[in-house]
Design a protein around this motif. Structure first.
Motif, PDB file in Angstrom:
ATOM      1  N   ILE A 197     -73.193  36.942  75.877  1.00  0.00           N
ATOM      2  CA  ILE A 197     -74.363  36.840  76.757  1.00  0.00           C
ATOM      3  C   ILE A 197     -75.431  37.846  76.353  1.00  0.00           C
ATOM      4  N   ASN A 198     -75.072  39.128  76.318  1.00  0.00           N
ATOM      5  CA  ASN A 198     -75.977  40.176  75.840  1.00  0.00           C
ATOM      6  C   ASN A 198     -75.134  41.332  75.330  1.00  0.00           C
ATOM      7  N   PRO A 199     -74.955  41.439  74.018  1.00  0.00           N
ATOM      8  CA  PRO A 199     -74.074  42.490  73.484  1.00  0.00           C
ATOM      9  C   PRO A 199     -74.569  43.896  73.796  1.00  0.00           C
ATOM     10  N   ALA A 200     -75.853  44.096  74.063  1.00  0.00           N
ATOM     11  CA  ALA A 200     -76.359  45.436  74.360  1.00  0.00           C
ATOM     12  C   ALA A 200     -75.727  46.007  75.621  1.00  0.00           C
ATOM     13  N   ASN A 201     -75.330  45.139  76.556  1.00  0.00           N
ATOM     14  CA  ASN A 201     -74.780  45.613  77.828  1.00  0.00           C
ATOM     15  C   ASN A 201     -73.372  46.182  77.700  1.00  0.00           C
ATOM     16  N   PHE A 222     -58.265  36.350  75.701  1.00  0.00           N
ATOM     17  CA  PHE A 222     -58.264  37.780  75.987  1.00  0.00           C
ATOM     18  C   PHE A 222     -59.563  38.374  75.446  1.00  0.00           C
ATOM     19  N   ALA A 223     -59.948  39.490  76.037  1.00  0.00           N
ATOM     20  CA  ALA A 223     -61.100  40.253  75.550  1.00  0.00           C
ATOM     21  C   ALA A 223     -60.894  41.702  75.951  1.00  0.00           C
ATOM     22  N   VAL A 224     -61.309  42.612  75.095  1.00  0.00           N
ATOM     23  CA  VAL A 224     -61.175  44.039  75.371  1.00  0.00           C
ATOM     24  C   VAL A 224     -62.481  44.732  75.023  1.00  0.00           C
ATOM     25  N   ASP A 225     -62.771  45.826  75.744  1.00  0.00           N
ATOM     26  CA  ASP A 225     -63.917  46.649  75.367  1.00  0.00           C
ATOM     27  C   ASP A 225     -63.574  48.119  75.593  1.00  0.00           C
ATOM     28  N   TYR A 226     -64.239  48.949  74.847  1.00  0.00           N
ATOM     29  CA  TYR A 226     -64.058  50.397  74.980  1.00  0.00           C
ATOM     30  C   TYR A 226     -65.427  51.049  74.844  1.00  0.00           C
ATOM     31  N   ARG A 227     -65.701  52.008  75.732  1.00  0.00           N
ATOM     32  CA  ARG A 227     -67.030  52.607  75.776  1.00  0.00           C
ATOM     33  C   ARG A 227     -66.924  54.113  75.951  1.00  0.00           C
ATOM     34  N   THR A 228     -67.753  54.827  75.205  1.00  0.00           N
ATOM     35  CA  THR A 228     -67.957  56.253  75.443  1.00  0.00           C
ATOM     36  C   THR A 228     -69.455  56.519  75.393  1.00  0.00           C
ATOM     37  N   GLU A 229     -69.884  57.561  76.089  1.00  0.00           N
ATOM     38  CA  GLU A 229     -71.313  57.876  76.128  1.00  0.00           C
ATOM     39  C   GLU A 229     -71.843  58.249  74.753  1.00  0.00           C
ATOM     40  N   ARG A 230     -71.020  58.895  73.975  1.00  0.00           N
ATOM     41  CA  ARG A 230     -71.469  59.339  72.653  1.00  0.00           C
ATOM     42  C   ARG A 230     -71.412  58.231  71.610  1.00  0.00           C
ATOM     43  N   PHE A 231     -70.335  57.491  71.596  1.00  0.00           N
ATOM     44  CA  PHE A 231     -70.114  56.484  70.559  1.00  0.00           C
ATOM     45  C   PHE A 231     -70.818  55.163  70.869  1.00  0.00           C
ATOM     46  N   GLY A 232     -70.915  54.805  72.122  1.00  0.00           N
ATOM     47  CA  GLY A 232     -71.429  53.495  72.501  1.00  0.00           C
ATOM     48  C   GLY A 232     -70.288  52.616  72.974  1.00  0.00           C
ATOM     49  N   GLY A 233     -70.456  51.322  72.848  1.00  0.00           N
ATOM     50  CA  GLY A 233     -69.429  50.391  73.299  1.00  0.00           C
ATOM     51  C   GLY A 233     -69.071  49.389  72.223  1.00  0.00           C
ATOM     52  N   ILE A 234     -67.798  49.051  72.153  1.00  0.00           N
ATOM     53  CA  ILE A 234     -67.315  48.044  71.218  1.00  0.00           C
ATOM     54  C   ILE A 234     -66.421  47.075  71.981  1.00  0.00           C
ATOM     55  N   LEU A 282     -66.734  40.030  67.645  1.00  0.00           N
ATOM     56  CA  LEU A 282     -66.692  41.486  67.561  1.00  0.00           C
ATOM     57  C   LEU A 282     -68.107  42.008  67.783  1.00  0.00           C
ATOM     58  N   SER A 283     -68.314  42.767  68.862  1.00  0.00           N
ATOM     59  CA  SER A 283     -69.652  43.217  69.236  1.00  0.00           C
ATOM     60  C   SER A 283     -69.687  44.732  69.394  1.00  0.00           C
ATOM     61  N   TYR A 284     -70.846  45.294  69.057  1.00  0.00           N
ATOM     62  CA  TYR A 284     -71.040  46.734  69.180  1.00  0.00           C
ATOM     63  C   TYR A 284     -72.415  46.999  69.788  1.00  0.00           C
ATOM     64  N   ALA A 285     -72.492  48.010  70.649  1.00  0.00           N
ATOM     65  CA  ALA A 285     -73.759  48.382  71.278  1.00  0.00           C
ATOM     66  C   ALA A 285     -73.864  49.897  71.361  1.00  0.00           C
ATOM     67  N   MET A 286     -75.090  50.373  71.364  1.00  0.00           N
ATOM     68  CA  MET A 286     -75.326  51.808  71.462  1.00  0.00           C
ATOM     69  C   MET A 286     -76.680  52.054  72.121  1.00  0.00           C
ATOM     70  N   ARG A 287     -76.800  53.253  72.671  1.00  0.00           N
ATOM     71  CA  ARG A 287     -78.093  53.695  73.191  1.00  0.00           C
ATOM     72  C   ARG A 287     -78.861  54.347  72.054  1.00  0.00           C
ATOM     73  N   LEU A 288     -80.117  53.946  71.872  1.00  0.00           N
ATOM     74  CA  LEU A 288     -80.915  54.546  70.816  1.00  0.00           C
ATOM     75  C   LEU A 288     -81.120  56.030  71.101  1.00  0.00           C
ATOM     76  N   PRO A 289     -80.970  56.860  70.081  1.00  0.00           N
ATOM     77  CA  PRO A 289     -81.081  58.315  70.302  1.00  0.00           C
ATOM     78  C   PRO A 289     -82.501  58.768  70.609  1.00  0.00           C
ATOM     79  N   GLY A 295     -77.622  45.890  70.812  1.00  0.00           N
ATOM     80  CA  GLY A 295     -76.278  45.411  70.525  1.00  0.00           C
ATOM     81  C   GLY A 295     -76.296  44.247  69.564  1.00  0.00           C
ATOM     82  N   ILE A 296     -75.222  44.095  68.828  1.00  0.00           N
ATOM     83  CA  ILE A 296     -75.069  42.969  67.911  1.00  0.00           C
ATOM     84  C   ILE A 296     -73.633  42.481  67.952  1.00  0.00           C
ATOM     85  N   GLY A 297     -73.462  41.193  67.853  1.00  0.00           N
ATOM     86  CA  GLY A 297     -72.134  40.592  67.806  1.00  0.00           C
ATOM     87  C   GLY A 297     -71.990  39.714  66.577  1.00  0.00           C
ATOM     88  N   ILE A 298     -70.852  39.794  65.941  1.00  0.00           N
ATOM     89  CA  ILE A 298     -70.539  38.940  64.785  1.00  0.00           C
ATOM     90  C   ILE A 298     -69.388  38.028  65.183  1.00  0.00           C
TER      91      ILE A 298
END
Length: 467
Positions: free
Chosen positions: A48-52, A128-140, A191-198, A210-213
């Motif tokens: 839907i929106n990988p940035a989220n 199934f779907a899994v996600d992991y998020r940290t403030e420093r790394f972003g979310g995958i 497989l999707s990854y998102a981050m906050r721009l520094p 965010g981007i998803g492949i």
């Protein structure tokens, strides 16, 4: 005989609606009329929106299991019409017998059918779907989802032909342009990854990208490449012209040879008939505290079908002065059915979609602080960029709400217009405990109040576990 054929055709259309499905695995979003491009989080944002995926959520890790969405609908004929016209009438003993349609009945029935009607279903299952998020790394996030569906676009002319037929006393023409039949089954590994721009962009509080492949395996496809057909009759002659081409491909266990015969049996690990790659891209930004906007383009890509290929085609022109002869009937039957032959490699575009939306959160906005509990409002605009695999280029707008007066019992509702569908009222709820959430929703709450006349069935359910 003609009445029996009409009865069977209508019944099959309705049965198709019962088994058809076009679901959504983001059950929370379904309950808000699929308003979720700015408000989805974690695994619900996949596709839907990988940035989220990188946005703050309750806990850093989420697992979802067997989320599914099922949708079946048709704007051709409702159950109410079928019951009134095609289930017979009681005789003097109470036994139902065939109902003879009067010219007035036929005219009314034809007027109720749209010029270009569509019957479709889709079933989406996220195993199934899994996600992991940290403030420093972003979310995958990673998920596997099955997409199964079919669509039948039939012009009103088919029903006029079945109800009225050919009139040898005058000139009658039926044009079947716009006929389109398709069916699909494909699996995506996302497989999707998102981050906050520094950097701190001007005029906004934050900006996430965010981007998803997607690695895609295609298990079945039927695709109408072209279709034209017409029947014309006058007091002297009947002429019919049909020209169409339909491509098919499938995995081994559902494949057919060029004669339409099954080639092999079921396999637990089938070899796909096609493979492809897709991409999702997305942005999310909090403009002011409590107001967030989201933008995404999903399913950019295609599937190339190269295995177990079958082509069904016809190019027939028939002219006869005896339309009721057996030879004419056989020729018409063969023209409508077409002929199977070896196919060639072909491609199917993924259902590319543009989404744009915004959310308001009551607890973060001073002018909404008077409301008890927490309320989230979202407005979305959705624009399909092709007509592939159930997608549509007709724009769709929706307004959704989630309200938590009781924190663990979120109530959801929403309305939607456009997208090739009628006005819809969606609703859903959740049981949202700290580490476990269960959601249930439907896109068409009206089916509960008008069981006889509804023309869309929808249900979605999902389970999430947070750690």
């Amino acid at each position: 005989m003609k009445r029996q054929f009409i009865h069977c055709a209508v019944l099959l259309t309705l049965l198709a609606n019962v088994v058809q499905a076009q679901g959504r695995t983001d059950t929370r979003g379904v309950g808000m009329a699929r308003s979720s491009v700015a408000g989805s989080r974690g695994v619900n944002a996949l596709g839907i929106n990988p940035a989220n995926i990188a946005l703050e959520d309750r806990l850093p890790f989420t697992l979802s299991i067997m989320n599914f969405g099922f949708k079946a609908g048709s704007d051709l004929i409702s159950y109410d019409i079928y019951k009134d016209y095609f289930t017979g009438v009681p005789d003097s003993t109470g036994t139902r017998v065939a109902k003879f349609l009067t010219p007035a009945d036929k005219d009314r029935l034809i007027s109720l059918i749209p010029e270009a009607g569509s019957t479709q279903f889709a079933l989406d299952v996220s195993e199934f779907a899994v996600d992991y998020r940290t403030e420093r790394f972003g979310g995958i996030a990673f998920g596997m989802t099955e997409h199964i569906g079919a669509r039948f676009d039939l012009p009103r002319e088919y029903f006029k032909f079945l109800l009225i037929g050919t009139d040898t006393s005058t000139t009658t023409t039926y044009n079947f342009q716009g006929t389109d039949v398709s069916a699909w089954w494909w699996r995506e590994y996302n497989l999707s990854y998102a981050m906050r721009l520094p950097i701190q962009p001007p005029f906004v509080n934050d900006l996430y990208v965010g981007i998803g492949i997607k690695f895609v395996r295609g298990y079945a496809m039927m695709q109408t490449e072209r279709y034209s057909g017409s029947i014309r009759s006058n007091p002297q002659l009947l002429s019919a012209n049909f020209n169409f081409l339909i491509n098919r491909s499938g995995a081994d266990f559902i494949a057919e040879d060029s004669s339409g015969n099954s080639k092999s049996s079921f396999s637990a690990t089938p070899e796909p008939g096609g493979n492809g790659t897709g991409f999702d891209i997305g942005l999310s930004s909090e403009i002011i505290t409590g107001l967030r906007v989201g933008l995404s383009i999903t399913d950019i890509g295609k599937i190339t079908w190269e295995k177990n290929l079958v082509q069904t085609s016809a190019s027939a022109s028939i002219t006869t002065s005896d339309p009721f002869s057996q030879a004419t009937q056989d020729s018409l039957k063969n023209a409508l059915k077409g002929k199977n032959g070896p196919g060639q490699s072909f491609t199917s575009a993924l259902p590319t979609t543009l989404r744009l939306g915004a959310t308001l959160e009551s607890e973060k906005l001073p002018f909404l602080n008077f409301l008890p509990g927490k309320m989230l409002l979202e407005v979305d605009y959705m624009q399909g960029l092709n007509n592939s695999m159930g997608n549509t280029t007709k724009p769709r707008a929706s307004l959704g709400m989630e309200y938590r007066i009781i924190p663990l019992l979120p109530l959801r509702t929403g309305i939607a217009v456009g997208g090739g569908d009628q006005f819809r009222w969606a609703a859903g709820f959740g049981l949202d405990f700290y580490a476990v959430s269960f959601d249930l929703a439907t896109e068409n709450l009206g089916m509960l109040f008008s069981l006889q006349s509804f023309n869309l069935f929808s249900i979605s359910a999902g389970l999430r576990i947070r750690l």
